[in-house]
Scaffold this motif. Structure first.
Motif, mmCIF file in Angstrom:
data_model
loop_
_atom_site.group_PDB
_atom_site.id
_atom_site.type_symbol
_atom_site.label_atom_id
_atom_site.label_comp_id
_atom_site.label_asym_id
_atom_site.label_seq_id
_atom_site.Cartn_x
_atom_site.Cartn_y
_atom_site.Cartn_z
ATOM 1 N N TYR A 76 147.722 -13.266 89.473
ATOM 2 C CA TYR A 76 147.620 -14.127 88.295
ATOM 3 C C TYR A 76 148.771 -13.953 87.301
ATOM 4 C CZ TYR A 76 142.973 -14.212 90.319
ATOM 5 O OH TYR A 76 141.918 -14.291 91.191
ATOM 6 N N ARG A 106 142.101 -16.935 84.642
ATOM 7 C CA ARG A 106 141.768 -15.873 85.605
ATOM 8 C C ARG A 106 142.115 -14.507 85.039
ATOM 9 N NH1 ARG A 106 140.966 -17.730 91.299
ATOM 10 N NH2 ARG A 106 140.114 -19.803 90.910
ATOM 11 N N GLU A 136 136.821 -24.786 85.336
ATOM 12 C CA GLU A 136 136.868 -23.329 85.447
ATOM 13 C C GLU A 136 136.853 -22.685 84.064
ATOM 14 O OE1 GLU A 136 139.774 -21.798 88.119
ATOM 15 O OE2 GLU A 136 139.604 -19.766 87.318
ATOM 16 N N ARG A 140 134.102 -20.156 82.645
ATOM 17 C CA ARG A 140 134.454 -18.849 82.094
ATOM 18 C C ARG A 140 133.809 -18.632 80.727
ATOM 19 N NH1 ARG A 140 135.522 -13.933 81.680
ATOM 20 N NH2 ARG A 140 137.590 -13.056 81.854
ATOM 21 N N HIS A 172 134.843 -17.105 92.957
ATOM 22 C CA HIS A 172 135.623 -16.137 92.167
ATOM 23 C C HIS A 172 134.782 -15.558 91.034
ATOM 24 C CE1 HIS A 172 139.019 -14.283 90.115
ATOM 25 N NE2 HIS A 172 138.590 -14.832 89.007
#
Lengths: 257, 343
Positions: A76, A106, A136, A140, A172
Motif C-alpha cells: 500500500y 488500506r 471501500e 472502512r 480484505h
C-alpha cells in the motif's frame, strides 16, 4: 504528376509502422496484463503493465493498472507513492485519484482518502473503479452506504471482474458474509473463470462451508488444472480431520487469497 | 493531440495540455515506469505489525516535497512520530496518550466519549478506594480501557485471531512501559499506600495510609519505619520480643535531647508539643542525646501494654537512623469514615 513521385505505396522492403516490433508488443502487453489480472496473477500483470509503459509512457491505463496491482499485492505505501507520481503526470485522471484514495484507505488514513475519492467522482467520466473505492471507504468507516456504492459500481460496468473485486474488498476487511453474494454474482456472469471459483472457495472456507469450498476448489481445478494454490487448499480440506490441517488453517491469512 | 489525462484536444505540437497542464511529451521525458517495491523483509514485517500511513519521506526520499535526500534509517531515527505511525496505526502518537483520543481523532465521537468517561470513572473510583482490593481492580480496569481504545484504533480488521492477540499484547506492553510505569514510579513518591495489618492504636487494622518520600522526616512527622525483630531485656531477668514495621511520630531529630518523666515528654529540657501516637505507653526514659543523622521515635502504637523493657533497651529501640525511615505518612485514606490527616 511529379508531386506524387515521392509517395511510397507498396514499395517492396519498406517497413510500415504497424510492423515494428515495439508497436506490436504494446497492445499485447496490455492484453497480457489484463489476462493475468483476471487470472489472479498480479505480479505478472504488474510486469506486463510496466512493459507496456516502457514503450508508451502515455498509457494512463497502464499507470493505473500498476497502482491497482500494487494494492492487490498488499504494497500500500508503494501504491500510494506511485499513484501520487502518476497524478503529477495525469493530473485530472479520476481513476488515479481513486487508486490513491484506495491505497490511503488500506493504510488506514481514510480521512485523507475521502477527499480524493470525492475528487475522483467529480472528475470526468464515471467508472466502476471509482465507485468501488468509494464503497471501500464507506466500509472502512463502518457506514452502511458501502452496499449502495458497490451496487453502483456493478451497474456502471457489466464486467464480471467488478463484483469479484468488490468481493475481494470485503475479504480484505474480513466481511466474508457480504463477500459471498458478490462473488457468486460474478460467477453467474462468468462460470469459466478459475480465479472467481478460487475466490469463492476461499470465502466459503472462511465461513465454514467446507463442503461448498471443496466443490469450488474442484471447479477451479477443472478449469485450471495447474492451479497450485487450489490444489493445496483442496488437499488440506480433504484432510480437514487431521490436526495439522486445522493448525494450518488457524495461521493462514485470508489476505493471501 | 488529445491529452491522456482529460481527453482535451490540444493543438499539434503542444508541450502541455491547455486544460489540465499535463505534459504532452511523455515519450521524451525521463520517467521511471517501474514502481517501487517492498522487499521481502518489509512484507514479512508488515504482516506482523500493521503498516499504516508511513510518511513517504521515510520510505522514498525522492518523493520528498522539500527535495532533500534523506536516508531511510536516518529519517526513522529522527522522526519518532513517523515510526510510531508505522507500528501504532494511522493516528498521531499523541492521540493514544488519552483514552479515546484516537477515536476522537478518527471521528468516532461516541466511542471516544465512552472510552474517556469510563476511564475517568474507573480512575476516580480507583483513587477513592486506593490501597484496597477494589481500588486496585478499578485501576486495572482503567488500564484495560486505555489499552482497548488503542487496540481498536490501531487496526481493528487485519489479521487472524492469533495475530490480533499478539498485537494487543505488544500494545499493552508498550503502554505499560512507556506510560504507566514511569507514571507509577513518579506517583509512588507521593502516592504510596501503607496498609495497617494489625491493631496499632490509634490506627486500626485495614487502615490505608498515604505515604510520600519527598523529603527527609522532621520532628512531628508520623513516619513508617522498621525495627529489627529481636529480644530486649526487661530488667527482671526476662526478655521481651519486639520489632517489625512500625508507625509513629518523630519526637526528636539529630542534635536534640529527649527525655520522658512520668509519661511527659521533654525536648531539650522543656515539655514537647509532639507526642507519640499512644501517649503514656512509655512512662520513663532517661535523656537521649540524638546523634546527627538519627531520629527518636517511640514505637508506642504497637505496644500492647506499658512496656516492661528496661530503660537502656529502650534507647536501642527508639534511636533510629534517618535513612531507615520508609516514608512520611500524610493522610489516612481508608476507611472513608476516618478520612483525614493522621492522628
Amino acid at each position: 504528376m511529379s508531386r506524387f513521385h515521392r509517395l511510397e505505396f507498396d514499395v517492396p522492403g519498406a517497413k510500415r509502422p504497424a510492423e515494428t516490433p515495439e508497436a506490436l508488443l504494446q497492445p499485447d502487453a496490455l492484453h497480457d496484463a489484463d489476462t493475468h489480472r483476471r487470472a489472479g496473477r498480479f505480479e505478472d500483470a504488474l510486469r506486463c503493465y510496466s512493459r507496456a509503459l516502457e514503450f508508451d509512457r502515455s498509457l494512463v491505463v497502464a499507470w493505473l493498472g500498476q497502482c491497482q496491482m500494487l494494492i492487490q499485492l498488499g504494497e500500500y505505501p508503494e501504491a500510494e507513492l506511485w499513484s501520487r507520481k502518476a497524478l503529477e503526470i495525469f493530473r485530472e485522471y479520476g481513476d488515479l485519484m481513486a487508486s490513491r484514495a484506495q491505497a490511503l484507505c488500506r493504510m488506514g488514513v481514510w480521512h485523507e482518502a475521502q477527499p480524493l475519492s470525492d475528487a475522483s467522482l467529480a472528475a470526468r467520466e464515471e467508472t466502476a473503479y471509482r465507485w468501488m473505492v468509494r464503497g471501500e471507504i464507506m466500509l472502512r468507516r463502518n457506514e452502511s452506504t458501502d452496499v449502495a456504492c458497490f451496487d453502483k459500481a456493478q451497474g456502471v460496468e457489466a464486467d464480471w471482474l467488478v463484483p469479484l473485486e468488490v468481493a475481494r474488498v470485503y475479504v480484505h476487511y474480513r466481511q466474508f458474509a457480504k463477500a459471498l453474494p458478490r462473488v457468486r454474482f460474478a460467477l453467474q456472469k462468468a462460470t469459466d473463470q478459475p480465479w472467481a471459483w478460487f475466490t469463492q472457495a476461499a470465502i466459503e472456507e472462511e465461513l465454514g462451508l467446507l463442503g461448498d469450498a471443496e466443490k469450488s476448489y474442484s471447479r477451479c481445478l477443472e478449469l485450471a488444472p495447474k492451479h497450485h494454490d487450489a490444489r493445496l487448499r483442496l488437499i488440506e480440506l480433504q484432510s480437514r480431520n487431521k490436526l495439522l490441517a486445522r493448525v494450518k488453517r488457524m495461521f493462514r491469512r485470508s489476505g493471501n487469497r | 493531440m488529445q491529452c491522456a489525462s482529460c481527453q482535451f484536444e490540444n493543438m499539434p505540437g503542444a508541450s502541455f495540455c491547455g486544460r489540465c497542464g499535463t505534459t504532452m511529451v511523455l515519450a521524451e521525458a525521463e520517467i521511471d515506469v517501474h514502481p517501487p517495491r517492498a522487499g521481502r523483509f518489509t512484507k514479512r514485517a508488515r504482516r506482523m505489525v500493521p503498516v499504516r500511513a508511513i510518511s513517504s519521506r521515510v520510505l522514498h526520499p525522492a518523493a520528498s516535497a522539500a527535495g532533500r535526500v534523506s536516508n531511510v534509517a536516518q529519517d526513522m531515527a529522527r522522526s519518532f512520530p513517523a515510526l510510531s505511525r508505522q507500528f501504532l496505526g494511522s493516528v498521531p502518537f499523541w492521540t493514544y496518550v488519552m483514552p479515546g483520543g484516537a477515536q476522537f481523532y478518527l471521528g468516532h465521537k461516541t466511542a471516544g466519549r465512552g472510552f474517556l468517561w469510563s476511564y475517568i470513572g474507573l480512575v476516580f473510583f480507583g483513587l477513592v478506594l486506593y490501597g484496597t482490593f477494589w481500588g486496585a481492580t478499578c485501576l486495572g480496569l482503567a488500564f484495560s480501557v486505555h489499552l482497548a481504545s488503542i487496540t481498536m484504533a490501531a487496526d481493528p480488521f487485519a489479521g487472524g485471531i492469533i495475530l490480533r492477540l499478539g498485537r494487543s499484547a505488544l500494545y499493552g506492553l508498550l503502554l505499560f512501559v512507556m506510560l504507566y510505569l514511569p507514571a507509577g514510579i513518579g506517583a509512588s513518591y507521593i502516592l504510596d499506600a501503607a496498609v495497617v495489618n494489625a491493631e496499632a492504636y490509634p490506627l486500626q487494622a485495614g487502615d490505608v495510609l498515604l505515604v510520600h518520600h519527598l523529603r527527609a522526616p522532621r520532628r512531628g512527622d508520623v513516619v513508617r519505619y522498621n525495627i529489627p525483630y529481636r529480644q530486649y531485656a526487661t530488667g527482671q531477668h526476662a526478655y521481651y520480643y519486639f520489632g517489625g514495621p512500625q508507625i509513629d511520630r518523630v519526637l526528636a531529630v539529630g542534635g536534640e535531647t529527649l527525655e520522658v518523666r512520668n509519661g511527659i515528654v521533654y525536648l531539650n529540657g522543656k515539655p514537647s508539643d509532639e507526642l507519640p501516637l499512644r501517649n503514656k505507653r512509655v512512662m520513663q526514659l532517661s535523656p537521649i542525646h540524638v546523634p546527627p543523622g538519627s531520629l527518636v521515635i517511640l514505637p508506642t502504637a504497637t505496644l500492647q501494654a506499658p512496656t516492661p523493657i528496661a530503660d537502656q533497651a529502650w534507647r536501642d529501640v527508639c534511636v533510629v537512623a534517618a535513612d531507615s525511615v520508609d516514608g512520611i505518612i500524610y493522610w489516612r485514606h481508608q476507611p472513608l469514615s476516618r478520612w483525614g490527616p493522621p492522628p
